[in-house]
Design a protein around this motif. Structure first.
Motif, PDB file in Angstrom:
ATOM      1  N   VAL A 573       0.828  -1.200   0.000  1.00 37.77           N
ATOM      2  CA  VAL A 573       0.000   0.000   0.000  1.00 37.77           C
ATOM      3  C   VAL A 573       0.865   1.254   0.000  1.00 37.77           C
ATOM      4  CG1 VAL A 573      -1.717   1.284   1.321  1.00 37.77           C
ATOM      5  CG2 VAL A 573      -1.892  -1.189   1.120  1.00 37.77           C
ATOM      6  N   THR A 574       0.426   2.254  -0.728  1.00 42.29           N
ATOM      7  CA  THR A 574       1.143   3.522  -0.831  1.00 42.29           C
ATOM      8  C   THR A 574       1.196   4.211   0.528  1.00 42.29           C
ATOM      9  OG1 THR A 574       0.484   3.806  -3.134  1.00 42.29           O
ATOM     10  CG2 THR A 574       1.156   5.782  -1.943  1.00 42.29           C
ATOM     11  N   THR A 575       2.374   4.704   0.879  1.00 43.02           N
ATOM     12  CA  THR A 575       2.558   5.368   2.175  1.00 43.02           C
ATOM     13  C   THR A 575       3.016   6.810   2.033  1.00 43.02           C
ATOM     14  OG1 THR A 575       4.814   4.496   2.287  1.00 43.02           O
ATOM     15  CG2 THR A 575       3.081   3.205   3.352  1.00 43.02           C
ATOM     16  N   TRP A 576       3.085   7.322   0.786  1.00 40.19           N
ATOM     17  CA  TRP A 576       3.515   8.713   0.609  1.00 40.19           C
ATOM     18  C   TRP A 576       2.817   9.304  -0.597  1.00 40.19           C
ATOM     19  CZ3 TRP A 576       5.766  11.374  -3.433  1.00 40.19           C
ATOM     20  CH2 TRP A 576       6.236  12.669  -3.142  1.00 40.19           C
ATOM     21  N   MET A 577       2.345  10.537  -0.457  1.00 40.52           N
ATOM     22  CA  MET A 577       1.803  11.307  -1.576  1.00 40.52           C
ATOM     23  C   MET A 577       2.261  12.754  -1.417  1.00 40.52           C
ATOM     24  SD  MET A 577      -2.070   9.877  -2.284  1.00 40.52           S
ATOM     25  CE  MET A 577      -2.107  10.696  -3.899  1.00 40.52           C
ATOM     26  N   GLU A 578       2.196  13.459  -2.494  1.00 38.20           N
ATOM     27  CA  GLU A 578       2.641  14.849  -2.475  1.00 38.20           C
ATOM     28  C   GLU A 578       1.694  15.705  -1.640  1.00 38.20           C
ATOM     29  OE1 GLU A 578       4.960  15.394  -6.697  1.00 38.20           O
ATOM     30  OE2 GLU A 578       2.794  15.596  -6.693  1.00 38.20           O
ATOM     31  N   PRO A 579       2.189  16.814  -1.063  1.00 35.48           N
ATOM     32  CA  PRO A 579       1.330  17.673  -0.230  1.00 35.48           C
ATOM     33  C   PRO A 579       0.106  18.183  -0.968  1.00 35.48           C
ATOM     34  CG  PRO A 579       3.642  18.250   0.061  1.00 35.48           C
ATOM     35  CD  PRO A 579       3.594  17.283  -1.076  1.00 35.48           C
ATOM     36  N   GLU A 580       0.248  18.461  -2.257  1.00 37.97           N
ATOM     37  CA  GLU A 580      -0.906  18.962  -3.008  1.00 37.97           C
ATOM     38  C   GLU A 580      -1.996  17.898  -3.104  1.00 37.97           C
ATOM     39  OE1 GLU A 580       2.632  21.314  -3.930  1.00 37.97           O
ATOM     40  OE2 GLU A 580       2.213  19.158  -3.894  1.00 37.97           O
ATOM     41  N   ALA A 581      -1.570  16.642  -3.263  1.00 34.18           N
ATOM     42  CA  ALA A 581      -2.560  15.560  -3.289  1.00 34.18           C
ATOM     43  C   ALA A 581      -3.236  15.410  -1.930  1.00 34.18           C
ATOM     44  CB  ALA A 581      -1.880  14.256  -3.696  1.00 34.18           C
ATOM     45  N   GLU A 582      -2.461  15.511  -0.861  1.00 37.63           N
ATOM     46  CA  GLU A 582      -3.044  15.421   0.477  1.00 37.63           C
ATOM     47  C   GLU A 582      -4.008  16.572   0.730  1.00 37.63           C
ATOM     48  OE1 GLU A 582       0.307  15.259   3.052  1.00 37.63           O
ATOM     49  OE2 GLU A 582       0.522  13.073   2.854  1.00 37.63           O
ATOM     50  N   LYS A 583      -3.708  17.742   0.174  1.00 38.81           N
ATOM     51  CA  LYS A 583      -4.620  18.880   0.324  1.00 38.81           C
ATOM     52  C   LYS A 583      -5.942  18.610  -0.384  1.00 38.81           C
ATOM     53  CE  LYS A 583      -4.886  23.902  -0.341  1.00 38.81           C
ATOM     54  NZ  LYS A 583      -4.198  25.109  -0.871  1.00 38.81           N
ATOM     55  N   LEU A 584      -5.870  18.052  -1.590  1.00 39.72           N
ATOM     56  CA  LEU A 584      -7.100  17.700  -2.302  1.00 39.72           C
ATOM     57  C   LEU A 584      -7.909  16.661  -1.513  1.00 39.72           C
ATOM     58  CD1 LEU A 584      -6.011  17.432  -6.047  1.00 39.72           C
ATOM     59  CD2 LEU A 584      -7.732  18.972  -5.103  1.00 39.72           C
ATOM     60  N   ILE A 585      -7.210  15.694  -0.940  1.00 40.58           N
ATOM     61  CA  ILE A 585      -7.894  14.671  -0.149  1.00 40.58           C
ATOM     62  C   ILE A 585      -8.584  15.308   1.048  1.00 40.58           C
ATOM     63  CG2 ILE A 585      -7.497  12.678   1.355  1.00 40.58           C
ATOM     64  CD1 ILE A 585      -5.300  11.796  -0.575  1.00 40.58           C
ATOM     65  N   HIS A 586      -7.879  16.203   1.727  1.00 38.94           N
ATOM     66  CA  HIS A 586      -8.465  16.857   2.903  1.00 38.94           C
ATOM     67  C   HIS A 586      -9.684  17.687   2.520  1.00 38.94           C
ATOM     68  CE1 HIS A 586      -8.552  18.640   6.896  1.00 38.94           C
ATOM     69  NE2 HIS A 586      -8.689  19.817   6.317  1.00 38.94           N
ATOM     70  N   GLU A 587      -9.627  18.361   1.388  1.00 36.63           N
ATOM     71  CA  GLU A 587     -10.745  19.221   0.979  1.00 36.63           C
ATOM     72  C   GLU A 587     -11.961  18.416   0.538  1.00 36.63           C
ATOM     73  OE1 GLU A 587      -8.984  21.551  -2.054  1.00 36.63           O
ATOM     74  OE2 GLU A 587      -7.954  22.931  -0.679  1.00 36.63           O
ATOM     75  N   ASN A 784      -8.782  -6.176 -12.729  1.00 35.88           N
ATOM     76  CA  ASN A 784      -8.858  -5.324 -11.541  1.00 35.88           C
ATOM     77  C   ASN A 784      -7.457  -4.877 -11.140  1.00 35.88           C
ATOM     78  OD1 ASN A 784      -8.653  -8.243 -10.145  1.00 35.88           O
ATOM     79  ND2 ASN A 784      -7.829  -6.707  -8.748  1.00 35.88           N
ATOM     80  N   ALA A 785      -7.383  -3.751 -10.478  1.00 40.59           N
ATOM     81  CA  ALA A 785      -6.107  -3.214  -9.999  1.00 40.59           C
ATOM     82  C   ALA A 785      -6.363  -2.435  -8.722  1.00 40.59           C
ATOM     83  CB  ALA A 785      -5.446  -2.322 -11.047  1.00 40.59           C
ATOM     84  N   SER A 786      -5.321  -2.317  -7.906  1.00 46.04           N
ATOM     85  CA  SER A 786      -5.410  -1.550  -6.669  1.00 46.04           C
ATOM     86  C   SER A 786      -4.789  -0.182  -6.902  1.00 46.04           C
ATOM     87  CB  SER A 786      -4.677  -2.275  -5.529  1.00 46.04           C
ATOM     88  OG  SER A 786      -5.352  -3.456  -5.173  1.00 46.04           O
ATOM     89  N   GLY A 787      -5.631   0.837  -6.850  1.00 48.66           N
ATOM     90  CA  GLY A 787      -5.102   2.189  -6.962  1.00 48.66           C
ATOM     91  C   GLY A 787      -4.225   2.556  -5.794  1.00 48.66           C
ATOM     92  N   HIS A 788      -4.459   1.897  -4.644  1.00 48.65           N
ATOM     93  CA  HIS A 788      -3.670   2.230  -3.463  1.00 48.65           C
ATOM     94  C   HIS A 788      -2.380   1.436  -3.379  1.00 48.65           C
ATOM     95  CE1 HIS A 788      -6.549  -0.902  -1.647  1.00 48.65           C
ATOM     96  NE2 HIS A 788      -5.380  -1.509  -1.808  1.00 48.65           N
ATOM     97  N   LYS A 789      -2.051   0.662  -4.402  1.00 51.87           N
ATOM     98  CA  LYS A 789      -0.744  -0.008  -4.445  1.00 51.87           C
ATOM     99  C   LYS A 789       0.139   0.746  -5.424  1.00 51.87           C
ATOM    100  CE  LYS A 789      -2.484  -4.506  -2.919  1.00 51.87           C
ATOM    101  NZ  LYS A 789      -2.679  -5.940  -3.237  1.00 51.87           N
ATOM    102  N   TYR A 790       0.377   0.165  -6.583  1.00 51.35           N
ATOM    103  CA  TYR A 790       1.238   0.855  -7.540  1.00 51.35           C
ATOM    104  C   TYR A 790       0.478   1.877  -8.361  1.00 51.35           C
ATOM    105  CZ  TYR A 790       4.876  -2.327  -6.146  1.00 51.35           C
ATOM    106  OH  TYR A 790       5.817  -3.005  -5.406  1.00 51.35           O
ATOM    107  N   GLY A 791      -0.802   2.092  -8.016  1.00 49.40           N
ATOM    108  CA  GLY A 791      -1.508   3.258  -8.533  1.00 49.40           C
ATOM    109  C   GLY A 791      -1.108   4.524  -7.807  1.00 49.40           C
ATOM    110  N   LEU A 792      -0.351   4.363  -6.696  1.00 46.27           N
ATOM    111  CA  LEU A 792       0.288   5.469  -5.957  1.00 46.27           C
ATOM    112  C   LEU A 792      -0.715   6.368  -5.250  1.00 46.27           C
ATOM    113  CD1 LEU A 792       3.056   6.426  -8.555  1.00 46.27           C
ATOM    114  CD2 LEU A 792       3.066   4.640  -6.803  1.00 46.27           C
TER     115      LEU A 792
END
Length: 1452
Positions: A573-587, A784-792
């Motif tokens: 599972v992905t454990t890092w994303m860019e701050p801008e992506a985290e901001k979009l997630i928070h919003e 099928n694919a996991s976006g939260h794996k190598y979908g980053l």
């Protein structure tokens, strides 16, 4: 209308009454019975909806007496007018009954007049019993003339303290209201006890609910007026009540003034006092409901005493403080003061009145600020927020309209009406608090002076604070004056003052009472709060909440034990994303993707992602040019996506089968054994047979040819794992597609493929673009694919894409209009967040194809570097492939011993994983599935945030961990020799370098006992054979002082004693003279030879006792079993000597042991007379007696009991039992002793003796298996009797092993298990042949000695053979044990003797029926066993007792 008996909370008490109560010297938090009650009956002229009594009406009220019966009865009671202008009318189930004007009523016109004599009152009754007294009178009137009035009363009023459960009361979220309900419930219980035997509990509840909800309070006297009690409540009432007094005094005359303004009656009138229902100023129109005002009460009163909560109650109030103690604790939490004892304990009152103690900022705290802080604190203390309750109330009203009856909450199941009332009640409190909490100071100050506003409670609170401050200041002044008079010093005075106030305020903590602690320190520090010194709630929702920053800190502390996500190399599972992506997630956290009407952009983003993925995987529905029609959806991870993909295969297969008119009830799914557990879940959830391609050592994925063998017409499809979670390997999708194409062309099965690309579907398009695995292959139906794996993307996102719309069955498409428009739904769940979908779109746009490719290439570079680094260490074998998911799977290599063979280490991958966790790394250790289950491995998942630097650090830490394990899981040569000798009785040459990861060093000579035990515990966990040896070693590790002499080696002592014995018996210094006479000389020579042979045997047995190999057997003493080993060797040598003689010499040789031997014996025939019944004579008792009372019957049963203790398996025991009888039938033409009657063989032997022995033996096995083995030494026994008992227990087992033979797990295992069965049968048959050919009668001791020897070495021999089988696959201690080896050698030598000496003794030919029977049995066995071997080893199917597949657990 009636007023409740009990008081309410202080905030609703008028200021005058409240001030008086605060002046009392002792304050109580709940003084229910002493509180004053409002007496104002004047209605407030405001528009408000009419509120009904929350009552359930009597079932017979609308029918039995009619609507006019009540008023006819009232007229009989002197009520006026005789023809009232109202009638009782039923409106609906929700509204119930009401009074409706039948004619127009003028203002101030009397509608109904009821005399006081018709009422029920509590006059002359103690206040504590008023409700019980009135309830009794009501119940007694049931037998009188009041039936019309009683029929008009409701069945019960839904009062919380009578009819609500504890879970429903808890939903009020007000401690004091719940407590007051509890006190009222106590009144009810008291009344039930008082009236027990007179009235039923239900009757008492009915009466009390009506009494409490329909009684007026008049100067301590309670009055219930029939007729008038039928009016409903509203603030915009059109009628009122007044009292008309007669000149004379009558019952209740002194009590009426308080409720209604008196009106004098006409002079000379003798009418009694009466209550009149009078129209208000605007009058009442015909058909209009007659309503009155119950009073300007808060919702507490309406709920507790009337059973309902007004939907909009302007008089509702919220309590800021219950008493002085609560006020003090609030100030200690919220207000900052200067140093000094008075300022710290006088709380907010002094801060407000004197304005000399500021806030934490140093500024004085004003009244508005203080009130706003208090209101906000109370709002935060509720378990639910104002907004949550508003939403919940709307939902409950909708459910009520839909007819729902109950709801499930954490506190329990509650009824919908009660839950609605509770939510409406607490919502009113929170609305009042939120008004003040959200106001500016000026607004608060303004409304604090306006008593007519809805926040009237603020005025009450101000009055309360002032009076509280005065009370505290008086207490302090009095105490200070007393201290000064006594001449006490100031410090002592302050200490006594603190003690007094702490006694007055029990909740005052020692930290608060310490003058050295400043309040600011306690307020500013999270860990100084009371929440850190009390346990966190773990199973039940807390009654009250806590400040946000405190809760945040407490939860953060709990999470500190979690692993660092970046070091968790077990997870994909992905454990890092860019701050801008985290901001979009928070919003977008609050965005529900399914609500497409409210959030259309989320739907559009989702559809764009689906199209991008369909194009990435070459879906024909997304051509390079032309319209785009991608079919797919986002899911909550790949597990849901797999369910959808597999379900579409099943639905498509069912439709095809039904269209062909074939059965569609036995679907199966073909897949590799390495699939994720969600595939197994799908098969179990949706009744699909699981068909697995088993993994094998060296092949850990399914191959096209193996899949071909498992497919048939009931196969719904093939699941292809594109990226195994075990070693990252891709299955051959193109090869599988080719096989399915051939099967479809040949059988028209319509087989399709679902690609489980949870890990690989986001890797292959960028690392291996030319690899054909996706929709470019004709039979691939879905991916099928996991976006939260190598979908980053962060966890919680999966994707599934279908080839086109034809591969998504219409049965899986649902249309709903819940949210305002028709929307399509194809997922298993409904609501889901849009956060990760938006984040996925961000990553697609942010990276693009080139960005993804660069990341994947970097991961592959790191993978290769890690592979090379691990390979260079020389410790690991790499199991992952060059083409696959970016991960590295590896296992520990075996080490080469001094014997030139490969052996496992004393530690395994699990020990290495555990050691690495100490450095923070999380590397999973696990085993391969199915036939490769003995392969243990570890995995490093390479993610985006795993750099080359981290890879180098990981390799360094792995090498350090290996060095530590090598050091602590090893022995020096000296220790090896000691342990080997003590435990196994022999040296283990392979110990010194085969099991160890490195040769022993000089500094390893000193190894403490703790380290040694630790090492042997590791061996125990690694191998079951070592586990057995460990228990034997542990039995002698700690020696009892009283028996230590028996267990310490005495090799030198035994050697010395043995030499003395030889000197004594051999007469070396005085040898005897040889007789001259030849006969005497021959006799002496013969005797010397005989004594010499026996001395030789005894010397060897003495050597065996001292230096012989030890076994697992330690009871009664290891030396006993070393002696048995020596006896076995002697017996083997003896039989070997006989083998090289002829039959005559062998028989004559035995005469040296027993002179009576060497004579041919008559063989006993058991089958000469088998008739159980003789005509004319009856039952043949002589035959039965001779057979049953044969000397071997008991021995036969005991022997099978012993066999059960040794073998411990029903199948093997019954096979031996039946096989021996078949051997008797086969060989009875040679040995007359085998010629038995049929009932003797199959009934007496098999069904009785054998069965009794087997079942009693297995019962004994179960007993020993379930027994707890916790031994203590003889010296630890408390008494002499206990010591004697412990000594006898030395002859019982020290421990007990369970034999799991797994006979039919594989053909090889079956042969291995039945090999000792054949050896046992050889011993059984040899016993009879040896007696026959060597002329040894049954009564001769040689037979007994042989059976004792066989029994003694059978137990350790079978255990050693079982351990040999268990350790064979793992290559640990694979040497066959000495007892097992000797047993097999003895069986072979005995068989050779029987064959050699039988030459010419059995001239009879083999009977024809015997040859035919064994010939047919051999053919059947060969065909059956050959078929099993072919299916097991060629097709990979297990057909022994049905196919069973072990559950697979994998790390995602």
């Amino acid at each position: 209308m009636p007023l409740p008996m009990h008081g309410m909370k202080p905030a609703v008490v008028p200021p005058t009454a409240l001030s008086a109560s605060l002046m009392l010297p002792a304050l109580s938090r709940r003084t229910h019975h002493s509180r004053c009650r409002p007496a104002n009956h004047v209605p407030v002229q405001r528009k408000a909806p009419v509120l009904r009594m929350a009552a359930t009406l009597r079932a017979d009220s609308p029918t039995h007496h009619g609507e006019t019966a009540l008023f006819d009865w009232l007229v009989q009671q002197c009520a006026t007018p005789a023809c009232p202008k109202v009638e009782r009318r039923y409106v609906s189930d929700d509204v119930g009954y009401c009074l409706v004007a039948t004619k127009e009523v003028a203002p101030d016109e009397v509608i109904l007049s009821v005399p006081l004599t018709a009422a029920i009152t509590s006059e002359g009754v103690d206040e504590s019993r008023w409700s019980t007294h009135m309830a009794i009178e009501l119940l007694e009137r049931q037998s009188g003339s009041c039936q019309p009035w009683l029929d008009a009363l409701p069945v019960h009023v839904d009062l919380p303290w009578l009819y609500w459960s504890d879970a429903e009361l808890a939903e009020l979220q007000e401690e004091d209201t719940i407590a007051e309900a509890g006190q009222l419930r106590a009144v009810f219980e008291s009344a039930c006890q008082e009236l027990e035997g007179r009235f039923a509990r239900q009757q008492v509840a009915w009466a009390l609910s009506l009494v409490h909800s329909r009684s007026f309070v008049m100067k301590g006297c309670h009055v219930w007026l029939p007729g008038i009690d039928m009016c409903n409540h509203t603030l915009a009432n059109n009628a009122g009540i007044r009292c008309v007094r007669s000149p004379g005094s009558c019952q209740g005359a002194s009590a009426v003034e308080e409720v209604c303004p008196p009106q004098a009656a006409a002079v000379g009138s003798q009418e009694p006092d009466r209550f009149e229902l009078v129209a208000e100023e605007r009058g009442i129109a015909a058909g209009e409901e007659v309503t009155i005002s119950y009073g300007s009460w808060p919702s507490d009163v309406f709920l507790l005493f009337f059973g309902f909560v007004p939907a909009s109650n302007p008089h509702d109030s919220a309590v800021l403080f219950y008493d002085l103690f609560d006020l003090s604790s609030f100030q200690q939490r919220m207000a900052a003061t200067a140093a000094g004892i008075d300022a710290r304990l006088l709380d907010a009152a002094q801060a407000l009145l004197l304005a000399g103690r500021g806030s934490t900022s140093g500024q004085p705290m004003s009244l508005p600020a203080f009130l706003r802080l208090r209101c906000q604190e109370l709002l935060d203390s509720y378990p639910t927020s104002l907004q949550e309750d508003q939403v919940l109330l709307q939902q409950l009203e909708q459910q009520a309209a839909a007819g729902d009856g109950s709801a499930a909450l954490p506190s329990g199941t509650v009824r919908l009406p009660q839950l609605t009332a509770a939510v409406r009640y607490r919502l009113g409190k929170k609305q009042n608090l939120s008004v003040v909490a959200g106001m500016r100071p000026a607004e608060v100050r303004e409304i604090a002076c306006d008593t007519g506003t809805p926040t009237q409670f603020i005025t009450n609170t101000m009055s309360f604070i002032k009076n509280a401050a005065e009370a505290v200041k008086r207490d302090v002044a009095d105490l200070t004056a007393k201290m000064k008079k006594l001449g006490k010093e100031e410090e002592e005075m302050s200490a006594n003052l603190v003690g007094h106030l702490a006694e007055r305020i029990p909740n005052l903590s020692p930290e608060m009472a310490d003058p050295d602690n400043a309040v600011d320190d306690l307020l500013d520090s999270t860990f100084a709060s009371r929440y850190t010194s009390t346990p966190m709630s773990k199973t039940t929702m807390p009654l009250h909440g806590a400040p946000a920053h405190v809760v945040y800190q407490l939860i953060t502390d709990v999470r500190k034990l979690d692993a660092t996500p970046a070091l968790n190399l077990a997870s994909f599972v992905t454990t890092w994303m860019e701050p801008e992506a985290e901001k979009l997630i928070h919003e977008s956290l609050a965005v529900n993707y399914v609500d497409t009407v409210e959030y259309p952009s989320s739907t559009e983003i989702h559809n764009r992602c689906v199209t991008m993925l369909a194009k990435l995987w070459h879906s024909p529905s997304v051509p390079d040019e032309g319209p785009v029609d991608a079919v797919g959806t986002g899911c909550i991870g790949s597990s849901e996506a797999i369910m959808l993909g597999a379900l579409s295969l099943k639905k498509k297969w069912e439709a095809k089968r039904k269209a062909e008119g074939k059965e569609a009830t036995k679907p199966n799914l073909v897949m590799g054994a390495q699939v994720h557990v969600c595939w197994q879940k799908f098969c179990r959830y949706f009744d699909v047979e699981e068909r697995y391609v088993p993994a094998e050592v060296g092949r850990y994925v399914a191959t096209p040819e193996l899949i071909r063998d498992l497919c048939d017409e009931n196969t719904i499809g093939v699941a292809v794992v594109f990226g195994s979670t075990y070693n990252g390997e891709f299955e051959d999708v193109e090869g599988i597609d080719k096989v399915l194409s051939e099967l479809n062309a040949k059988h028209d099965w319509g087989l399709s493929i679902h690609i489980d690309g949870a890990s690989g579907a986001f890797v292959a398009p960028f690392l291996y673009p030319d690899l054909k695995w996706d929709f470019r292959l004709d039979n691939v139906a879905s991916i099928n694919a996991s976006g939260h794996k190598y979908g980053l993307v962060y966890p919680g996102l999966g994707w599934i894409i279908w080839r086109d719309a034809t591969h998504l069955p219409e049965a899986m498409v649902f249309w709903e209009a819940y949210l305002g428009t028709m929307e399509r739904s194809i997922t298993l769940n409904f609501s889901k967040p849009a956060t990760n979908i938006i984040a996925q779109y961000y990553v697609f746009l942010r990276l693009g194809y080139s960005g993804y490719r660069k990341i994947m290439m970097n991961l592959d570079i790191i993978r290769k570097r890690l592979v090379n680094a691990l390979s260079r260490t020389g410790h690991f074998e790499i199991l992952s492939k060059d083409i696959g998911v970016p991960l590295v799977a590896f296992r520990l290599k075996t080490v080469t011993g001094s014997d030139g063979k490969e052996h496992h280490r004393l530690y395994d991958e699990f020990a290495l994983s555990d050691r690495l966790r100490m450095r923070g790394w999380v590397l999973p250790a696990y085993s391969m599935p199915d036939n490769a289950g003995d392969v243990k491995l570890m995995r490093v998942t390479i993610r985006e945030d795993f750099s080359i630097g981290m890879a180098d650090m990981l390799v360094a830490d792995i090498e350090d961990a290996l060095k530590w394990l090598d050091t602590h899981f090893t022995f020096s040569r000296e220790d090896i020799n000691k342990i080997a000798q003590a435990q196994l009785g022999r040296r283990l040459s392979r110990f010194d370098s085969s099991i160890l990861a490195r040769p022993p060093q000089d500094d390893d000579k000193q190894v403490d006992v703790k380290a040694r035990r630790w090492c042997w515990r590791a061996i125990k966990a690694a191998d079951q054979a070592i586990m057995a040896k460990l228990r034997a070693h542990g039995a002698t590790m700690d020696l009892d002082p009283r028996t230590r002499f028996l267990y310490v080696p005495h090799t030198v002592t035994f050697l010395f004693l043995g030499m003395l014995a030889l000197v004594y018996f051999s007469h070396p210094f005085h040898p005897p003279q040889r007789p001259v006479e030849p006969t005497a000389a021959a006799a002496v020579a013969y005797n010397n030879s005989k004594v010499g042979v026996w001395a030789m045997v005894l010397v060897y047995l003495g050597y065996s006792v001292v230096q012989g190999p030890s076994t697992r057997m330690v009871r009664p003493h290891p030396a006993v079993w070393r002696l048995v080993h020596g006896i076995m060797v002697c017996y083997l040598l003896f039989m070997t000597y006989l083998l090289f003689q002829n039959v005559h010499d062998a028989r004559q040789f035995l005469k040296h042991l027993y002179p009576e031997l060497g004579v041919e014996l008559p063989e006993k025939h058991y089958g000469t007379n088998c008739a159980l019944y003789i005509p004319g004579k009856g039952v043949n008792w002589q035959v039965l007696h001779d057979t049953i009372f044969d000397e071997f019957v008991v021995a036969h049963t005991v022997g099978w009991w012993a066999k059960a203790l040794i073998i411990r398996n029903y199948t093997m025991l019954w096979f031996i039992s039946i096989a021996f009888e078949l051997c008797e039938k086969t060989l009875q033409h040679w040995l007359p002793n085998f010629n038995e009657c049929w009932w003797d063989s199959w009934v007496l032997d098999v069904a009785i003796c054998n069965a009794i022995g087997i079942y009693t033996g297995m019962w004994t096995v179960r007993y020993f298996k379930s027994k707890q083995y916790n031994w203590s030494g003889i010296s630890e026994q408390p008494s002499l009797l206990a010591m004697a008992k412990r000594s006898l227990l030395q002859f019982t087992p020290h421990s007990w092993d369970h034999f799991d033979w797994q006979i039919f797990s594989s053909p090889k295992r079956c042969v291995q298990c039945f090999f000792p069965v054949g050896i046992i049968l050889l011993f059984e048959v040899n016993h009879f042949f040896l007696k026959f050919v060597l002329w040894v009668p049954p009564s001769n001791p040689l037979n007994t000695y042989r059976l004792i020897i066989l029994a003694l070495f059978a137990l350790p021999g079978i255990k050693e053979y079982y351990e040999f089988l268990e350790s064979d696959a793992k290559n640990i201690f694979t040497k066959l044990g000495t007892f097992a080896w000797l047993a097999m050698a003895i069986a072979v030598v005995e068989t050779l003797i029987c064959i050699k000496f039988s030459k010419g003794l059995f001239p009879q030919p083999w009977p024809t029926h015997v040859l035919w029977a064994w010939g047919i049995a051999s053919v059947v066995f060969t065909v059956t066993f050959g078929t099993w071997c072919w299916r097991f080893y060629v097709l990979g199917k297990r057909l022994a007792g049905g196919r069973s597949v072990s559950a697979r657990q994998k790390t995602q």
